[in-house]
Design a protein around this motif. Structure first.
Motif, short mmCIF file in Angstrom:
data_model
loop_
_atom_site.label_atom_id
_atom_site.label_comp_id
_atom_site.label_asym_id
_atom_site.label_seq_id
_atom_site.Cartn_x
_atom_site.Cartn_y
_atom_site.Cartn_z
N TYR A 57 0.82 -1.21 0.00
CA TYR A 57 0.00 0.00 0.00
C TYR A 57 0.86 1.27 0.00
N LYS A 58 2.02 1.23 0.69
CA LYS A 58 2.91 2.40 0.71
C LYS A 58 3.43 2.69 -0.68
N SER A 59 3.67 1.63 -1.44
CA SER A 59 4.19 1.84 -2.80
C SER A 59 3.10 2.29 -3.77
N LYS A 60 1.83 1.98 -3.49
CA LYS A 60 0.73 2.30 -4.40
C LYS A 60 0.06 3.65 -4.09
N VAL A 61 0.00 4.02 -2.81
CA VAL A 61 -0.69 5.25 -2.42
C VAL A 61 0.25 6.43 -2.58
N ALA A 62 -0.26 7.48 -3.22
CA ALA A 62 0.58 8.63 -3.54
C ALA A 62 0.79 9.55 -2.34
N LYS A 63 -0.19 9.67 -1.48
CA LYS A 63 -0.08 10.61 -0.36
C LYS A 63 0.85 10.02 0.71
N VAL A 64 1.87 10.77 1.04
CA VAL A 64 2.87 10.31 1.99
C VAL A 64 2.29 10.36 3.41
N GLY A 65 2.52 9.30 4.17
CA GLY A 65 2.10 9.23 5.56
C GLY A 65 0.68 8.72 5.77
N MET A 66 -0.09 8.64 4.72
CA MET A 66 -1.48 8.18 4.86
C MET A 66 -1.52 6.71 5.28
#
Length: 161
Positions: A57-66
């Motif tokens: 999910y960290k690699s796919k989601v653009a918003k940092v920290g979400m």
């Protein structure tokens, strides 16, 4: 873990069905159908929840920290399990019922022994058509008339008649 707990509390449906009265058979069948459906649903679920791949999910989601925020909230989430408050009361009722049932069984055994003695007495006595008054008074002493104490007929106190 829930599957193991359910398996420990399995119901003997055959023994249960023997105790169901005929007028409640439809309610029993509905209960069994519902229980079987719930049991099938529970067995289809995995034993442990599926693990979440947070790195994907960290690699796919653009918003940092979400994703980090969601992971932190997810790990902090505690789902309370229902507390069993009735088992101790039910166990106490069961112990009391077993105690009263065993007392009833013992009293019944005592009554059965008394009734068997009476049956032996009745089976071993002289037949009524061959019995004399003396035989009757020997077998049933409560029928004996006390002509000395009560010299006039009916030779018993009126209150005892």
């Amino acid at each position: 873990m829930a599957g193991r707990r359910v398996a420990l509390k399995a119901i003997d449906w055959l023994a249960f069905a023997e105790r169901v009265p005929p007028n409640q058979r439809s309610m029993f069948n509905a209960l069994k159908t519902r229980s079987d459906a719930i049991s099938a649903k529970l067995t289809s679920l995995p034993e442990a929840p599926v693990t979440i791949d947070w790195s994907l999910y960290k690699s796919k989601v653009a918003k940092v920290g979400m994703v980090d925020e969601f992971e932190k909230k997810f790990k902090a989430l505690q789902i309370p399990e229902p507390v069993d408050t009735q088992t101790s009361a039910i166990n106490a009722q069961e112990a009391e019922a077993n105690k009263s049932a065993s007392a009833y069984i013992e009293a019944s055994k005592t009554r059965i022994a008394e009734y068997e003695k009476k049956m032996d007495k009745l089976n071993n006595m002289v037949p009524f058509d061959q019995m004399t008054i003396d035989d009757l008074n020997d077998v049933f002493p409560e029928t004996k008339l006390d002509k000395v104490k009560y010299p006039y007929w009916p030779h018993k106190p009126i209150a005892d008649l």
